[in-house]
Scaffold this motif. Structure first.
Motif, PDB file in Angstrom:
ATOM      1  N   HIS A 235     -30.698  27.202  13.567  1.00  0.00           N
ATOM      2  CA  HIS A 235     -29.598  28.124  13.842  1.00  0.00           C
ATOM      3  C   HIS A 235     -29.508  28.422  15.339  1.00  0.00           C
ATOM      4  O   HIS A 235     -28.429  28.707  15.864  1.00  0.00           O
ATOM      5  CB  HIS A 235     -29.803  29.452  13.102  1.00  0.00           C
ATOM      6  N   LEU A 236     -30.661  28.364  16.000  1.00  0.00           N
ATOM      7  CA  LEU A 236     -30.752  28.820  17.383  1.00  0.00           C
ATOM      8  C   LEU A 236     -30.877  27.680  18.381  1.00  0.00           C
ATOM      9  O   LEU A 236     -30.437  27.814  19.529  1.00  0.00           O
ATOM     10  CB  LEU A 236     -31.956  29.756  17.539  1.00  0.00           C
ATOM     11  N   GLY A 237     -31.509  26.588  18.009  1.00  0.00           N
ATOM     12  CA  GLY A 237     -31.738  25.490  18.937  1.00  0.00           C
ATOM     13  C   GLY A 237     -31.989  24.197  18.192  1.00  0.00           C
ATOM     14  O   GLY A 237     -31.923  24.140  16.957  1.00  0.00           O
ATOM     15  N   LEU A 238     -32.285  23.151  18.938  1.00  0.00           N
ATOM     16  CA  LEU A 238     -32.421  21.803  18.379  1.00  0.00           C
ATOM     17  C   LEU A 238     -33.895  21.474  18.135  1.00  0.00           C
ATOM     18  O   LEU A 238     -34.649  21.245  19.080  1.00  0.00           O
ATOM     19  CB  LEU A 238     -31.809  20.783  19.340  1.00  0.00           C
ATOM     20  N   PRO A 239     -34.329  21.420  16.871  1.00  0.00           N
ATOM     21  CA  PRO A 239     -35.716  21.043  16.598  1.00  0.00           C
ATOM     22  C   PRO A 239     -35.920  19.536  16.768  1.00  0.00           C
ATOM     23  O   PRO A 239     -34.999  18.740  16.566  1.00  0.00           O
ATOM     24  CB  PRO A 239     -35.915  21.444  15.127  1.00  0.00           C
ATOM     25  N   VAL A 240     -37.137  19.169  17.109  1.00  0.00           N
ATOM     26  CA  VAL A 240     -37.534  17.764  17.158  1.00  0.00           C
ATOM     27  C   VAL A 240     -38.744  17.596  16.245  1.00  0.00           C
ATOM     28  O   VAL A 240     -39.758  18.274  16.415  1.00  0.00           O
ATOM     29  CB  VAL A 240     -37.886  17.308  18.587  1.00  0.00           C
TER      30      VAL A 240
ATOM     31  N   GLY B  44     -38.777   9.377  14.977  1.00  0.00           N
ATOM     32  CA  GLY B  44     -39.553   8.393  14.235  1.00  0.00           C
ATOM     33  C   GLY B  44     -38.783   7.756  13.096  1.00  0.00           C
ATOM     34  O   GLY B  44     -39.203   6.728  12.556  1.00  0.00           O
ATOM     35  N   LEU B  45     -37.663   8.360  12.717  1.00  0.00           N
ATOM     36  CA  LEU B  45     -36.814   7.811  11.658  1.00  0.00           C
ATOM     37  C   LEU B  45     -35.580   7.130  12.239  1.00  0.00           C
ATOM     38  O   LEU B  45     -35.162   6.076  11.762  1.00  0.00           O
ATOM     39  CB  LEU B  45     -36.374   8.918  10.689  1.00  0.00           C
ATOM     40  N   ASP B  46     -34.987   7.746  13.230  1.00  0.00           N
ATOM     41  CA  ASP B  46     -33.842   7.164  13.921  1.00  0.00           C
ATOM     42  C   ASP B  46     -34.036   7.411  15.412  1.00  0.00           C
ATOM     43  O   ASP B  46     -33.869   8.532  15.890  1.00  0.00           O
ATOM     44  CB  ASP B  46     -32.534   7.800  13.445  1.00  0.00           C
TER      45      ASP B  46
ATOM     46  N   PRO C 189     -29.439  13.697  15.616  1.00  0.00           N
ATOM     47  CA  PRO C 189     -30.153  14.389  14.541  1.00  0.00           C
ATOM     48  C   PRO C 189     -29.776  13.791  13.193  1.00  0.00           C
ATOM     49  O   PRO C 189     -28.856  12.967  13.094  1.00  0.00           O
ATOM     50  CB  PRO C 189     -29.664  15.830  14.670  1.00  0.00           C
ATOM     51  N   ALA C 190     -30.472  14.201  12.155  1.00  0.00           N
ATOM     52  CA  ALA C 190     -30.178  13.672  10.820  1.00  0.00           C
ATOM     53  C   ALA C 190     -28.712  13.858  10.462  1.00  0.00           C
ATOM     54  O   ALA C 190     -28.103  13.002   9.810  1.00  0.00           O
ATOM     55  CB  ALA C 190     -31.073  14.347   9.785  1.00  0.00           C
ATOM     56  N   THR C 191     -28.123  14.954  10.891  1.00  0.00           N
ATOM     57  CA  THR C 191     -26.713  15.229  10.612  1.00  0.00           C
ATOM     58  C   THR C 191     -25.801  14.115  11.108  1.00  0.00           C
ATOM     59  O   THR C 191     -24.760  13.843  10.506  1.00  0.00           O
ATOM     60  CB  THR C 191     -26.305  16.554  11.279  1.00  0.00           C
ATOM     61  N   PHE C 192     -26.174  13.480  12.205  1.00  0.00           N
ATOM     62  CA  PHE C 192     -25.333  12.442  12.808  1.00  0.00           C
ATOM     63  C   PHE C 192     -25.878  11.033  12.562  1.00  0.00           C
ATOM     64  O   PHE C 192     -25.320  10.064  13.081  1.00  0.00           O
ATOM     65  CB  PHE C 192     -25.233  12.653  14.324  1.00  0.00           C
ATOM     66  N   SER C 193     -26.948  10.917  11.797  1.00  0.00           N
ATOM     67  CA  SER C 193     -27.644   9.636  11.679  1.00  0.00           C
ATOM     68  C   SER C 193     -27.130   8.823  10.497  1.00  0.00           C
ATOM     69  O   SER C 193     -27.423   9.124   9.335  1.00  0.00           O
ATOM     70  CB  SER C 193     -29.152   9.865  11.523  1.00  0.00           C
TER      71      SER C 193
ATOM     72  N   LEU D   9     -25.673  19.670  21.413  1.00  0.00           N
ATOM     73  CA  LEU D   9     -25.408  18.239  21.540  1.00  0.00           C
ATOM     74  C   LEU D   9     -23.954  17.900  21.827  1.00  0.00           C
ATOM     75  O   LEU D   9     -23.672  16.962  22.578  1.00  0.00           O
ATOM     76  CB  LEU D   9     -25.840  17.518  20.260  1.00  0.00           C
ATOM     77  N   CYS D  10     -23.018  18.626  21.211  1.00  0.00           N
ATOM     78  CA  CYS D  10     -21.618  18.231  21.357  1.00  0.00           C
ATOM     79  C   CYS D  10     -20.696  19.343  20.880  1.00  0.00           C
ATOM     80  O   CYS D  10     -21.132  20.311  20.252  1.00  0.00           O
ATOM     81  CB  CYS D  10     -21.331  16.946  20.578  1.00  0.00           C
ATOM     82  N   ALA D  11     -19.421  19.162  21.156  1.00  0.00           N
ATOM     83  CA  ALA D  11     -18.399  20.093  20.693  1.00  0.00           C
ATOM     84  C   ALA D  11     -18.175  19.915  19.198  1.00  0.00           C
ATOM     85  O   ALA D  11     -18.528  18.890  18.606  1.00  0.00           O
ATOM     86  CB  ALA D  11     -17.100  19.862  21.454  1.00  0.00           C
ATOM     87  N   ILE D  12     -17.546  20.910  18.594  1.00  0.00           N
ATOM     88  CA  ILE D  12     -17.403  20.926  17.138  1.00  0.00           C
ATOM     89  C   ILE D  12     -16.573  19.749  16.631  1.00  0.00           C
ATOM     90  O   ILE D  12     -16.870  19.174  15.578  1.00  0.00           O
ATOM     91  CB  ILE D  12     -16.799  22.273  16.668  1.00  0.00           C
ATOM     92  N   GLY D  13     -15.554  19.349  17.361  1.00  0.00           N
ATOM     93  CA  GLY D  13     -14.750  18.214  16.918  1.00  0.00           C
ATOM     94  C   GLY D  13     -15.557  16.931  16.860  1.00  0.00           C
ATOM     95  O   GLY D  13     -15.489  16.173  15.883  1.00  0.00           O
ATOM     96  N   ASP D  14     -16.336  16.687  17.911  1.00  0.00           N
ATOM     97  CA  ASP D  14     -17.206  15.509  17.913  1.00  0.00           C
ATOM     98  C   ASP D  14     -18.246  15.602  16.805  1.00  0.00           C
ATOM     99  O   ASP D  14     -18.596  14.594  16.175  1.00  0.00           O
ATOM    100  CB  ASP D  14     -17.907  15.369  19.265  1.00  0.00           C
ATOM    101  N   ALA D  15     -18.752  16.805  16.567  1.00  0.00           N
ATOM    102  CA  ALA D  15     -19.753  16.985  15.514  1.00  0.00           C
ATOM    103  C   ALA D  15     -19.179  16.612  14.152  1.00  0.00           C
ATOM    104  O   ALA D  15     -19.843  15.952  13.340  1.00  0.00           O
ATOM    105  CB  ALA D  15     -20.248  18.428  15.505  1.00  0.00           C
TER     106      ALA D  15
END
Length: 440
Positions: free
Chosen positions: A181-186, A222-224, A230-234, A265-271
């Motif tokens: 919710h707050l940042g990008l986990p790795v 390690g997966l992509d 992120p998984a959302t975009f993978s 990572l990106c704007a909502i449209g790109d997301a």
């Protein structure tokens, strides 16, 4: 079906309040959005919620897919006419999958009376020894077999009562050190670790026939290894692995695309475009009209220009239409009310989950009559990024009022969700001078 209708069906939006306003109706009419996610801000009474759904669908003259997060414990959006069950960690600790199945049945009946089609639950993330700021007690525990067992039991219970379950957060983020919710986990896990631990509950959920799976926002290099994916975009994780290799045929749902991890990572449209390209059927844009309209406009343009192919869009909409068709009626089961046996079951789960980690010191009950320190997180600092109940915006007042009913008058120390050294020192000082300390 027109392209505009197809694109809209793929979107699920949230609304700002408990009533369907003219602006809300215009948003859904203009975008042809196919789904509505319900939050606490949309719920004051069961009757008012029913009016909201009836008004919105009546004005649009079409059925929507209605969803909510009804995980149990602290993640409950519709808090009346339902049983409040403990968090998943309590259910997992209780150790009885039969109880969890009954919980799912009761929740399904209660949610159908409120008009809900899909419950974005259960959480199937597996905890590890690593700090988990977002999942924590939302998980059934550290044993992937237990998480799998209880998750499957909850899913079959919910779906037997008419509510589609949505297991989350695929491929597993119980070991993410950052709240998405707050940042990008790795998450550095490789496929071997994921298959041995974190994917186990999701495979069990698929075997149990779960109608939906929700993906997660962390990066999994390690997966992509594709940068900033992120998984959302993978596509590798969502389409090639989940849809292709695993063979999952249900509805794949994105997590909210307005979350902090995505904004980094990106704007909502790109997301929206990237999540659709990865293979999601349903895209969640949960909070602001500007973001919702931007996501819709970007998707529509991508399909018009054939940057995204139409055939997968049609397949996604077919899966979503089948999900809607599971429930011909908006409300089932009579007037909203909690199940008669729900509260006894919730109490039984909570009682079985109580765990003594060390012998209590002599006279500890009497200490609660003395000076009691309460250390509580500053949730109000997150209100611009996550849903925080209005009563919690003044944490100290909330806690004093809540504990007063138990005869306890605490001295409250509010600290950051990620406390600073100075806050830790103040909390320690408060605890050292108290007869008893309660840490939240």
């Amino acid at each position: 079906m027109t392209l505009e209708e197809l694109v809209g069906r793929r979107l699920m939006f949230g609304l700002p309040g408990p009533d369907a306003t003219d602006a809300d109706i215009r948003l859904f009419a203009d975008t042809r959005a196919g789904g509505l996610i319900l939050y606490r801000r949309n719920f004051e009474t069961p009757e008012r919620l029913q009016r909201l759904l009836t008004c919105l669908e009546g004005a649009l003259d079409r059925r929507l897919l209605i969803a909510t997060d009804h995980e149990g414990g602290r993640i409950i959006m519709l808090g009346r006419a339902v049983t409040i069950f403990p968090d998943n960690l309590a259910a997992g600790t209780a150790g009885d999958a039969g109880f969890v199945h009954r919980q799912g049945v009761f929740e399904g009946r209660e949610l159908r009376r409120l008009g809900v089609d899909v419950n974005f639950a259960p959480v199937l993330d597996v905890l590890t020894e690593r700090y988990s700021p977002n999942i924590g007690i939302r998980s059934y525990g550290k044993d992937p077999r237990r998480v799998a067992r209880d998750g499957a039991a909850r899913i079959t219970g919910l779906q037997s009562a008419g509510v589609s379950a949505c297991a989350k957060h695929f491929p597993g983020k119980g070991h993410a050190g950052v709240d998405a919710h707050l940042g990008l986990p790795v998450i550095e896990s490789d496929w071997g670790e994921m298959h041995a631990v974190h994917l186990v509950p999701f495979m069990a959920a698929i075997e149990a026939g779960v109608h939906c799976l929700m993906t997660s926002h962390p990066l999994y290099p390690g997966l992509d290894p594709t940068p900033a994916t992120p998984a959302t975009f993978s596509r590798l994780i969502v389409d090639e692995y989940l849809r292709g290799q695993v063979g999952y045929r249900g509805v794949i749902v994105s997590d909210d695309l307005e979350m902090g991890a995505v904004r980094e990572l990106c704007a909502i449209g790109d997301a929206a475009i990237r999540a659709a390209a990865a293979g999601h059927d349903l895209l969640l844009v949960c909070h602001t009209e500007a973001a919702q309209r931007a996501a819709h406009a970007a998707l529509l343009e991508a399909y018009r220009t054939r940057a995204l192919p139409r055939r997968p869009l049609e397949q996604s909409v077919a899966r979503l239409d089948a999900l809607v068709a599971e429930r011909p009626a908006r409300f089932d089961g009579g007037p909203p009310r909690p199940e008669r046996d729900g509260e006894p079951l919730a109490r039984a789960l909570a009682a079985r989950a109580a765990t003594f980690v060390a012998p209590a010191p002599p006279g500890w009950r009497r200490r609660l009559n003395g000076r009691v320190a309460a250390i509580f997180p500053r949730l109000s600092a997150l209100a611009d990024r996550i849903t925080v109940e209005p009563g919690l915006l003044d944490e100290a007042r909330y806690l004093r009022e809540a504990m007063r009913s138990y005869g306890v008058e605490p001295e409250v120390e509010v600290v950051g969700v990620e406390p600073t050294e100075a806050e830790i020192a103040r909390a320690r000082g408060r605890a050292e001078t108290a007869d008893a300390t309660i840490l939240f």
